[in-house]
Motif scaffolding. Structure first.
Motif, PDB file in Angstrom:
ATOM      1  N   TYR A 171     -11.079  56.601 -29.522  1.00  0.00           N
ATOM      2  CA  TYR A 171      -9.818  55.857 -29.292  1.00  0.00           C
ATOM      3  C   TYR A 171     -10.239  54.495 -29.351  1.00  0.00           C
ATOM      4  O   TYR A 171     -11.275  54.334 -29.073  1.00  0.00           O
ATOM      5  CB  TYR A 171      -9.198  56.447 -27.888  1.00  0.00           C
ATOM      6  CG  TYR A 171     -10.209  56.682 -26.649  1.00  0.00           C
ATOM      7  CD1 TYR A 171     -10.403  55.588 -25.856  1.00  0.00           C
ATOM      8  CD2 TYR A 171     -11.051  57.672 -26.593  1.00  0.00           C
ATOM      9  CE1 TYR A 171     -11.303  55.793 -24.756  1.00  0.00           C
ATOM     10  CE2 TYR A 171     -11.930  57.903 -25.542  1.00  0.00           C
ATOM     11  CZ  TYR A 171     -12.092  56.675 -24.479  1.00  0.00           C
ATOM     12  OH  TYR A 171     -13.039  57.071 -23.703  1.00  0.00           O
ATOM     13  N   SER A 172      -9.262  53.560 -29.461  1.00  0.00           N
ATOM     14  CA  SER A 172      -9.544  52.235 -29.775  1.00  0.00           C
ATOM     15  C   SER A 172      -8.339  51.289 -29.448  1.00  0.00           C
ATOM     16  O   SER A 172      -7.324  51.734 -29.631  1.00  0.00           O
ATOM     17  CB  SER A 172      -9.972  51.955 -31.040  1.00  0.00           C
ATOM     18  OG  SER A 172      -9.236  52.080 -31.979  1.00  0.00           O
ATOM     19  N   PHE A 173      -8.677  50.041 -29.188  1.00  0.00           N
ATOM     20  CA  PHE A 173      -7.463  49.138 -28.729  1.00  0.00           C
ATOM     21  C   PHE A 173      -8.114  47.663 -29.486  1.00  0.00           C
ATOM     22  O   PHE A 173      -9.306  47.554 -29.400  1.00  0.00           O
ATOM     23  CB  PHE A 173      -7.029  48.965 -27.475  1.00  0.00           C
ATOM     24  CG  PHE A 173      -7.862  48.587 -26.642  1.00  0.00           C
ATOM     25  CD1 PHE A 173      -7.773  47.230 -26.145  1.00  0.00           C
ATOM     26  CD2 PHE A 173      -8.963  49.328 -25.895  1.00  0.00           C
ATOM     27  CE1 PHE A 173      -8.623  46.381 -25.275  1.00  0.00           C
ATOM     28  CE2 PHE A 173      -9.611  48.678 -25.118  1.00  0.00           C
ATOM     29  CZ  PHE A 173      -9.400  47.267 -24.950  1.00  0.00           C
ATOM     30  N   VAL A 174      -6.991  46.753 -29.462  1.00  0.00           N
ATOM     31  CA  VAL A 174      -7.268  45.656 -29.992  1.00  0.00           C
ATOM     32  C   VAL A 174      -7.119  44.619 -28.709  1.00  0.00           C
ATOM     33  O   VAL A 174      -5.998  44.542 -28.381  1.00  0.00           O
ATOM     34  CB  VAL A 174      -6.774  44.911 -31.322  1.00  0.00           C
ATOM     35  CG1 VAL A 174      -7.091  43.453 -31.460  1.00  0.00           C
ATOM     36  CG2 VAL A 174      -7.172  45.729 -32.440  1.00  0.00           C
ATOM     37  N   ALA A 175      -8.167  43.735 -28.319  1.00  0.00           N
ATOM     38  CA  ALA A 175      -7.861  42.876 -27.055  1.00  0.00           C
ATOM     39  C   ALA A 175      -7.079  41.535 -27.576  1.00  0.00           C
ATOM     40  O   ALA A 175      -6.973  41.382 -28.685  1.00  0.00           O
ATOM     41  CB  ALA A 175      -9.366  42.816 -26.556  1.00  0.00           C
TER      42      ALA A 175
ATOM     43  N   TYR B 264     -12.205  47.324 -29.587  1.00  0.00           N
ATOM     44  CA  TYR B 264     -13.066  48.122 -28.787  1.00  0.00           C
ATOM     45  C   TYR B 264     -12.489  49.432 -28.821  1.00  0.00           C
ATOM     46  O   TYR B 264     -11.562  49.843 -28.966  1.00  0.00           O
ATOM     47  CB  TYR B 264     -12.529  47.664 -27.067  1.00  0.00           C
ATOM     48  CG  TYR B 264     -12.894  46.380 -26.926  1.00  0.00           C
ATOM     49  CD1 TYR B 264     -14.457  45.925 -26.222  1.00  0.00           C
ATOM     50  CD2 TYR B 264     -12.252  45.364 -27.138  1.00  0.00           C
ATOM     51  CE1 TYR B 264     -14.588  44.871 -25.919  1.00  0.00           C
ATOM     52  CE2 TYR B 264     -12.420  43.834 -26.680  1.00  0.00           C
ATOM     53  CZ  TYR B 264     -13.834  43.968 -26.111  1.00  0.00           C
ATOM     54  OH  TYR B 264     -14.280  42.372 -25.897  1.00  0.00           O
ATOM     55  N   THR B 265     -13.776  50.277 -29.355  1.00  0.00           N
ATOM     56  CA  THR B 265     -13.462  51.859 -29.484  1.00  0.00           C
ATOM     57  C   THR B 265     -14.680  52.653 -28.738  1.00  0.00           C
ATOM     58  O   THR B 265     -15.670  52.154 -28.606  1.00  0.00           O
ATOM     59  CB  THR B 265     -13.888  51.931 -31.110  1.00  0.00           C
ATOM     60  OG1 THR B 265     -13.187  51.107 -32.003  1.00  0.00           O
ATOM     61  CG2 THR B 265     -13.833  53.168 -31.567  1.00  0.00           C
TER      62      THR B 265
ATOM     63  N   VAL C 293     -19.877  53.284 -27.227  1.00  0.00           N
ATOM     64  CA  VAL C 293     -18.794  52.290 -27.050  1.00  0.00           C
ATOM     65  C   VAL C 293     -19.115  51.259 -28.374  1.00  0.00           C
ATOM     66  O   VAL C 293     -20.538  50.917 -28.487  1.00  0.00           O
ATOM     67  CB  VAL C 293     -18.894  51.594 -25.807  1.00  0.00           C
ATOM     68  CG1 VAL C 293     -17.967  50.311 -25.814  1.00  0.00           C
ATOM     69  CG2 VAL C 293     -18.567  52.529 -24.503  1.00  0.00           C
ATOM     70  N   ILE C 294     -18.149  50.909 -28.748  1.00  0.00           N
ATOM     71  CA  ILE C 294     -18.188  50.148 -30.130  1.00  0.00           C
ATOM     72  C   ILE C 294     -17.324  48.665 -29.774  1.00  0.00           C
ATOM     73  O   ILE C 294     -16.318  48.710 -29.655  1.00  0.00           O
ATOM     74  CB  ILE C 294     -17.755  50.609 -31.188  1.00  0.00           C
ATOM     75  CG1 ILE C 294     -18.660  51.990 -31.675  1.00  0.00           C
ATOM     76  CG2 ILE C 294     -18.309  49.798 -32.486  1.00  0.00           C
ATOM     77  CD1 ILE C 294     -18.333  52.809 -32.752  1.00  0.00           C
ATOM     78  N   VAL C 295     -18.056  47.543 -29.996  1.00  0.00           N
ATOM     79  CA  VAL C 295     -17.161  46.322 -29.848  1.00  0.00           C
ATOM     80  C   VAL C 295     -17.400  45.653 -31.051  1.00  0.00           C
ATOM     81  O   VAL C 295     -18.345  45.631 -31.616  1.00  0.00           O
ATOM     82  CB  VAL C 295     -17.979  45.489 -28.934  1.00  0.00           C
ATOM     83  CG1 VAL C 295     -17.380  44.039 -28.772  1.00  0.00           C
ATOM     84  CG2 VAL C 295     -17.898  46.062 -27.516  1.00  0.00           C
ATOM     85  N   GLY C 296     -15.907  45.312 -31.617  1.00  0.00           N
ATOM     86  CA  GLY C 296     -15.935  44.957 -33.153  1.00  0.00           C
ATOM     87  C   GLY C 296     -16.459  46.021 -33.854  1.00  0.00           C
ATOM     88  O   GLY C 296     -16.131  47.352 -33.976  1.00  0.00           O
TER      89      GLY C 296
END
Length: 131
Positions: free
Chosen positions: A81-85, A91-92, A106-109
């Protein structure tokens, strides 16, 4: 009686659904959201579903039964699941859940945040954390 692992899976999916519902309900800009893609495929021993919204939010999940060497069957679920800040960074949380528990990354970018743990920890810092 429900198997404890299955209960963990059900609760995890329920919590993820609540988080998504709260996110959708809590933002005025969400009234302009469009579903970009969605899929929903269910079979007897597996499922695969996903959706992506026009603001970059995405949810994917699939599950299948796995037979262990001792003959027990377990449900394996994986997805993200992810969203764009607001700052444009995506963020995923990518995860899988199996007989050994829940395993998130957790993946950032495009960069995982220590998916395998830090490569090096200063012994003094480690000692201060342990006590």
């Amino acid at each position: 009686m429900v198997h404890p692992f299955l209960m963990v899976v059900i609760v995890t999916l329920f919590v993820v659904s609540l988080i998504q519902a709260a996110a959708l309900a809590g933002n005025e800009a969400d009234s302009q959201l469009k579903v970009v893609t969605e899929s929903n495929n269910h079979a007897t021993d597996e499922f695969n579903w996903s959706y992506q919204l026009s603001d970059g939010r995405e949810v994917r999940s699939n599950a299948y039964k796995k037979t262990l060497p001792d003959g027990r069957e377990v449900l394996v679920i994986n997805g993200l699941y992810s969203f764009v800040a607001p700052n444009g960074v995506k963020y995923t949380v990518s995860y899988y859940s199996d007989e050994d528990g829940y395993h998130p990354t957790v993946i950032v970018g495009d960069e995982p945040l220590f998916p395998e743990g830090p490569q090096h920890i200063d012994p003094k810092v480690l000692a201060s954390l342990i006590g």
